[in-house]
Design a protein around this motif. Structure first.
Motif, PDB file in Angstrom:
ATOM      1  N   PHE A  43       0.819  -1.219   0.000  1.00 42.69           N
ATOM      2  CA  PHE A  43       0.000   0.000   0.000  1.00 42.69           C
ATOM      3  C   PHE A  43       0.852   1.269   0.000  1.00 42.69           C
ATOM      4  N   TYR A  44       1.840   1.348   0.874  1.00 38.14           N
ATOM      5  CA  TYR A  44       2.585   2.597   1.027  1.00 38.14           C
ATOM      6  C   TYR A  44       3.664   2.810  -0.030  1.00 38.14           C
ATOM      7  N   THR A  45       3.823   1.869  -0.932  1.00 40.09           N
ATOM      8  CA  THR A  45       4.741   2.060  -2.062  1.00 40.09           C
ATOM      9  C   THR A  45       3.953   2.075  -3.375  1.00 40.09           C
ATOM     10  N   LEU A  46       2.665   2.279  -3.252  1.00 34.90           N
ATOM     11  CA  LEU A  46       1.756   2.178  -4.392  1.00 34.90           C
ATOM     12  C   LEU A  46       1.773   3.428  -5.276  1.00 34.90           C
ATOM     13  N   THR A  47       1.547   3.228  -6.562  1.00 32.78           N
ATOM     14  CA  THR A  47       1.301   4.329  -7.493  1.00 32.78           C
ATOM     15  C   THR A  47      -0.187   4.311  -7.842  1.00 32.78           C
ATOM     16  N   ILE A  75      -1.799   7.578   1.234  1.00 33.33           N
ATOM     17  CA  ILE A  75      -0.463   7.119   0.844  1.00 33.33           C
ATOM     18  C   ILE A  75       0.537   8.272   0.844  1.00 33.33           C
ATOM     19  N   GLU A  76       0.105   9.438   0.400  1.00 34.74           N
ATOM     20  CA  GLU A  76       0.997  10.588   0.262  1.00 34.74           C
ATOM     21  C   GLU A  76       1.152  11.384   1.556  1.00 34.74           C
ATOM     22  N   ASP A  77       0.337  11.102   2.542  1.00 33.05           N
ATOM     23  CA  ASP A  77       0.371  11.851   3.798  1.00 33.05           C
ATOM     24  C   ASP A  77       1.733  11.693   4.482  1.00 33.05           C
ATOM     25  N   LYS A  78       2.301  12.809   4.917  1.00 35.14           N
ATOM     26  CA  LYS A  78       3.629  12.811   5.521  1.00 35.14           C
ATOM     27  C   LYS A  78       3.695  11.961   6.793  1.00 35.14           C
ATOM     28  N   ASP A  79       2.696  12.119   7.650  1.00 35.30           N
ATOM     29  CA  ASP A  79       2.688  11.361   8.904  1.00 35.30           C
ATOM     30  C   ASP A  79       2.525   9.860   8.647  1.00 35.30           C
ATOM     31  N   GLU A  80       1.703   9.529   7.669  1.00 41.62           N
ATOM     32  CA  GLU A  80       1.510   8.116   7.324  1.00 41.62           C
ATOM     33  C   GLU A  80       2.816   7.509   6.828  1.00 41.62           C
TER      34      GLU A  80
END
Length: 319
Positions: A43-47, A75-80
């Protein structure tokens, strides 16, 4: 005399072996398949182009009412992303944890041959420690961001009694607990001793399912808290007896002695020196005493009424 002593030693050895064999079992011939899916990494490396593919793979993690923009923003959220980065420092590799889960599933299958290994899915939950692990029959969700180590800066605002179990070592305990929670029948008996034994059943299942894990980790205590419970068991038990607590149905007793808390509440000046949930520890010792003093199987014990277990346990403090 020597022969008599030798025979006595042999007899005691056999007795001890008989008591141990209820949890000391061989699962080497039991085969289980554990499928681990690293949703967190996917998920966090997703395009954005690959989002539909991921949604198709994990439809149960993407509510239909949520627009794709919500997931892309997440996904783009800095804190996430910071939380994901910190999690990867600890769990870039999950092989050790997978081996522990394999052993856990083997032990469960030994007692319950029809047990089917759920698919394991790792994810992040923004440190939702109330639902660290969720077991839903064929699926088992593990929130990795709740196991980064109690000294992690992520947890700086959490109280010590909660974050002391935010460790890699406690992950397998929470996985086992998530499964035991659905294996133990709900009890309608509201006496305090019944509530203690109900919790004791869960911990005895941990004795059976994760025998290599130490007692402190199983109950979520520090080693010092375990030592306190063992050293003071006679005094605490005396307190329960003298105050006629065991068969009381007062609900407040759960808050004082069973619920997760920084310490147990005896209403004494030194309460803050005690471990929380001391009633859970006593319930565990009662069930252990029952299983040692009877020939009851694990499955039959779980079906028994809690007060019957207490009465037949012949439990007494260690001193």
């Amino acid at each position: 005399m020597y022969k008599y002593v030798s025979f006595l030693i042999l007899l005691l050895t056999l007795i001890n072996c008989t008591k141990k064999e209820k949890s000391d079992i061989d699962v080497s011939d039991i085969s289980v398949k554990v499928d681990v899916n690293r949703f967190d990494q996917e998920f966090y490396t997703l395009t954005s182009e690959k989002l539909p593919q991921l949604k198709s793979k994990y439809p149960y993690l993407f509510p239909a009412q949520n627009h794709d923009s919500i997931w892309l923003h997440k996904i783009e959220d800095k804190d996430e992303q910071e939380l994901y980065t910190e999690t990867q420092k600890v769990f870039s590799d999950f092989s050790t944890e997978k081996e522990q889960i394999v052993e856990l599933f083997k032990h469960i299958k030994y007692y319950y041959p029809n047990f089917k290994s759920p698919k394991v899915i790792t994810l992040l939950s923004n440190v939702d420690y109330e639902t660290k692990v969720v077991y839903a029959d064929s699926l088992l969700f593990v929130s990795l961001d709740v196991y980064l180590g109690e000294d992690s800066e992520i947890y700086q605002d959490y109280p010590s009694y909660i974050k002391q179990n935010f460790t890699k070592e406690h992950l397998i305990v929470d996985v086992a607990n998530a499964i035991t929670n659905v294996q133990i029948m709900f009890s309608t008996d509201r006496t305090f001793v019944s509530r203690m034994v109900q919790q004791g059943k869960k911990l005895y299942l941990l004795d059976a399912y994760v025998p290599e894990v130490n007692d402190a980790e199983k109950i979520g205590y520090t080693q010092e808290q375990i030592e306190w419970a063992e050293y003071n068991d006679e005094e605490v038990w005396k307190y329960f007896i003298e105050n006629k607590i065991l068969f009381s149905t007062e609900q407040e007793l759960s808050r004082r002695f069973i619920d997760n808390a920084p310490f147990s509440k005896f209403y004494r000046a030194n309460d803050n020196e005690t471990p929380g949930s001391i009633g859970v520890w006593f319930g565990w010792q009662i069930v252990r005493a029952f299983m040692q003093n009877t020939d009851t199987s694990l499955q039959d014990m779980l079906k028994m009424k809690n007060e019957e277990i207490f009465k037949k346990s012949k439990y007494k403090p260690s001193k």
